[in-house]
Design a protein around this motif. Structure first.
Motif, PDB file in Angstrom:
ATOM      1  N   ALA A  30       0.835  -1.198   0.000  1.00 17.68           N
ATOM      2  CA  ALA A  30       0.000   0.000   0.000  1.00 17.68           C
ATOM      3  C   ALA A  30       0.869   1.247   0.000  1.00 17.68           C
ATOM      4  CB  ALA A  30      -0.936  -0.002   1.204  1.00 17.68           C
ATOM      5  N   SER A  31       1.931   1.235   0.768  1.00 17.49           N
ATOM      6  CA  SER A  31       2.843   2.375   0.828  1.00 17.49           C
ATOM      7  C   SER A  31       3.491   2.595  -0.532  1.00 17.49           C
ATOM      8  CB  SER A  31       3.916   2.119   1.893  1.00 17.49           C
ATOM      9  OG  SER A  31       4.864   3.137   1.879  1.00 17.49           O
ATOM     10  N   TRP A  32       3.909   1.526  -1.181  1.00 19.39           N
ATOM     11  CA  TRP A  32       4.538   1.635  -2.500  1.00 19.39           C
ATOM     12  C   TRP A  32       3.546   2.193  -3.521  1.00 19.39           C
ATOM     13  CZ3 TRP A  32       8.892   2.117  -4.830  1.00 19.39           C
ATOM     14  CH2 TRP A  32       8.984   1.914  -6.205  1.00 19.39           C
ATOM     15  N   ARG A  33       2.303   1.711  -3.491  1.00 22.59           N
ATOM     16  CA  ARG A  33       1.299   2.224  -4.433  1.00 22.59           C
ATOM     17  C   ARG A  33       1.075   3.716  -4.226  1.00 22.59           C
ATOM     18  NH1 ARG A  33      -1.386  -2.583  -3.187  1.00 22.59           N
ATOM     19  NH2 ARG A  33      -2.613  -1.485  -1.632  1.00 22.59           N
ATOM     20  N   ASP A  34       1.067   4.142  -2.972  1.00 18.30           N
ATOM     21  CA  ASP A  34       0.856   5.557  -2.679  1.00 18.30           C
ATOM     22  C   ASP A  34       2.047   6.401  -3.100  1.00 18.30           C
ATOM     23  OD1 ASP A  34      -1.550   4.818  -1.586  1.00 18.30           O
ATOM     24  OD2 ASP A  34      -0.857   4.949   0.496  1.00 18.30           O
ATOM     25  N   MET A  35       3.242   5.847  -2.986  1.00 18.84           N
ATOM     26  CA  MET A  35       4.458   6.606  -3.209  1.00 18.84           C
ATOM     27  C   MET A  35       4.945   6.534  -4.660  1.00 18.84           C
ATOM     28  SD  MET A  35       8.028   6.185  -1.102  1.00 18.84           S
ATOM     29  CE  MET A  35       8.213   4.487  -1.569  1.00 18.84           C
ATOM     30  N   ALA A  36       4.698   5.467  -5.369  1.00 21.86           N
ATOM     31  CA  ALA A  36       5.271   5.231  -6.697  1.00 21.86           C
ATOM     32  C   ALA A  36       5.058   6.369  -7.683  1.00 21.86           C
ATOM     33  CB  ALA A  36       4.753   3.914  -7.262  1.00 21.86           C
ATOM     34  N   PRO A  37       3.876   6.965  -7.783  1.00 21.08           N
ATOM     35  CA  PRO A  37       3.709   8.041  -8.772  1.00 21.08           C
ATOM     36  C   PRO A  37       4.584   9.266  -8.500  1.00 21.08           C
ATOM     37  CG  PRO A  37       1.584   7.248  -8.008  1.00 21.08           C
ATOM     38  CD  PRO A  37       2.633   6.632  -7.131  1.00 21.08           C
TER      39      PRO A  37
END
Length: 85
Positions: free
Chosen positions: A62-69
Motif C-alpha cells: 500500500a505504501s509503494w502504491r501511494d508513493m510510486a507516482p
C-alpha cells in the motif's frame, strides 16, 4: 484465492472464508490453552490489529502504491533514453 488467505480446510470442502473468520475459529479451538497461559488477550489483540491494519507485506504494498507516482525515474532509465554523443 490462496489457501493461506482462506484456510485449506474450507477450500477442500469447496468453501472460501475470510482470514478473519478462520482466525476466530482458531482462537476458539485454542482458547483453553491461551487462557491457561494468560495469552488470550494478547492473541485476540494481535489478530484484531492484523485484521485492521493488514500484515507487514500488505502495508508495504500500500505504501509503494501511494508513493510510486511521486518517485523520479531511475537513473538507469534516464541514461537509456539519452542520445549517444
Amino acid at each position: 484465492m490462496a489457501a493461506g488467505r482462506a484456510g485449506a480446510d474450507e477450500i477442500s470442502a469447496g468453501r472460501i472464508l475470510p482470514c478473519t473468520v478462520q482466525a476466530a475459529r482458531l482462537i476458539e479451538q485454542v482458547r483453553p490453552a491461551l487462557e491457561e497461559h494468560g495469552d488470550l488477550d494478547r492473541a485476540v489483540g494481535f489478530l484484531r490489529r492484523l485484521a485492521e491494519r493488514g500484515c507487514g507485506a500488505q502495508r508495504q504494498r500500500a505504501s509503494w502504491r501511494d508513493m510510486a507516482p511521486t518517485l523520479p525515474q531511475s537513473t538507469a532509465c534516464r541514461r537509456a533514453r539519452q542520445p549517444s554523443a
